[in-house]
Enzyme design. Structure first.
Site, short mmCIF file in Angstrom:
data_model
loop_
_atom_site.label_atom_id
_atom_site.label_comp_id
_atom_site.label_asym_id
_atom_site.label_seq_id
_atom_site.Cartn_x
_atom_site.Cartn_y
_atom_site.Cartn_z
N SER A 171 0.79 -1.27 0.07
CA SER A 171 0.06 -0.11 -0.25
C SER A 171 0.93 1.19 0.05
O SER A 171 1.58 1.31 -0.92
CB SER A 171 -0.92 -0.24 1.19
OG SER A 171 -2.04 0.95 1.10
N ASP B 227 -5.92 -3.95 -1.69
CA ASP B 227 -4.81 -3.53 -0.89
C ASP B 227 -4.28 -4.70 -0.10
O ASP B 227 -5.03 -5.44 0.68
CB ASP B 227 -5.57 -2.52 0.08
CG ASP B 227 -4.23 -1.81 0.99
OD1 ASP B 227 -3.22 -2.48 1.35
OD2 ASP B 227 -4.50 -0.46 1.06
#
Length: 308
Positions: free
Chosen positions: A43, A191
């Site tokens: 991320s 993510d």
């Protein structure tokens, strides 16, 4: 000695703290991330790995946050920082089956709605720091979560699904309910932080003798940002992410690899606050981190020596 750098998720504010912590690590050890055997990011960590793997130095990243960078790619990227709140997501769940097959945040991902944020700023970043053959650094990896199979994938690692740099970055950053999922090779990703804050256990046994882990969404038990917001963040995000990281680090250390875990303490979190995507707090959070992160890094290095 081969050394890997693993940078976890953390959003806008955690990414700023990570740069301050990385700067302190370089100053205190003399180590250069450009020499890492593996640069793995999740991320916000994937954002930073994109820049580091594309040739940016830690000083370049510091200048980016201070607003003194002369690199147009970095100036544009900091200006592209997303808003503090996502667009209203699309109705419908990603994959409710995860409630039965996963635990913690990975299970909750199953009932997250479909995000519809604009990820073009991430694609621009990747395009600016990669060439026709990908990143100049050969060890760049980005972790995303296949929410159909319930599996983590480190794009760039041996045997992983192939992904173009922009695809890998957008997938690793696709916060459930915020950014849209990314389809790569017929698989569907969000993510990587949905399944693990840093995925340090995905670094192979023979790939590094020493792993530096910078994990802004992890902290010691009971360590949280001030106020009710800090309580909620610790309960819903920080605590499960910290517990997962602790399990992974214990497994990696058990196989003989030295791991230095750098994560914010009370002083760091007081400067960061509980809202990890708050755009208007980024500069203040970075300035606070420049003051507090050196002591945090120094302590992490000392603890690592004690557990060897």
């Amino acid at each position: 000695m081969s050394t890997a750098l693993v940078i976890g998720c953390g959003g806008t504010i955690g990414g700023a703290w990570t740069v301050a912590a990385l700067h302190a690590l370089v100053e205190q050890t003399g180590w250069d991330p450009a020499t890492a055997s593996v640069l793995q990011g999740t991320s916000a960590g994937a954002e930073l790995v994109t820049m580091l793997g594309g040739g940016a130095s830690v000083d370049d990243l510091v200048a980016m946050h201070l607003g003194t960078s002369t690199d147009e790619r970095l100036r544009r990227h900091i200006a592209d920082t997303p808003g503090s709140f996502p667009p209203i997501p699309l109705p419908g769940f990603l994959n409710p089956r995860l409630l039965r097959t996963q635990r913690g945040l990975a299970a909750a991902t199953g009932v997250a709605p479909v995000g519809r944020g604009d990820a073009s700023w991430l694609q621009r970043l990747a395009d600016g720091f990669t060439g026709t053959s990908g990143w100049p650094h050969p060890g760049v990896r980005m972790v995303a979560f296949d929410y159909r199979r319930g599996e983590r994938v480190a794009f760039g690692s041996p045997g992983a699904t192939h992904a173009e740099p922009g695809e890998a970055l957008r997938a690793s950053w696709a916060i459930p309910g915020w950014m849209p999922p990314v389809t790569i090779g017929g698989r569907h990703f969000v993510d990587g932080g949905a399944a693990s804050t840093a995925s340090v256990d995905l670094i192979g046994r023979d790939e590094a003798d020493l792993i530096y882990v910078i994990a802004p969404m992890s902290s010691e038990r009971g360590c949280r940002a001030p106020g009710f917001g800090g309580f909620l963040e610790e309960l819903l995000l920080r605590r499960p992410m910290s517990q997962g990281l602790d399990r992974e680090v214990a497994a990696v250390r058990a196989r003989g690899t030295q791991v230095v875990v750098i994560r914010p303490d009370h002083a760091d979190l007081a400067g960061l606050g509980a809202h990890f995507m708050r755009r208007d707090r980024r500069r203040a959070a970075f300035d606070a981190a420049l003051r507090t992160a050196p002591a945090t890094v120094e302590r992490a290095l000392a603890v690592s020596e004690e557990v060897r």
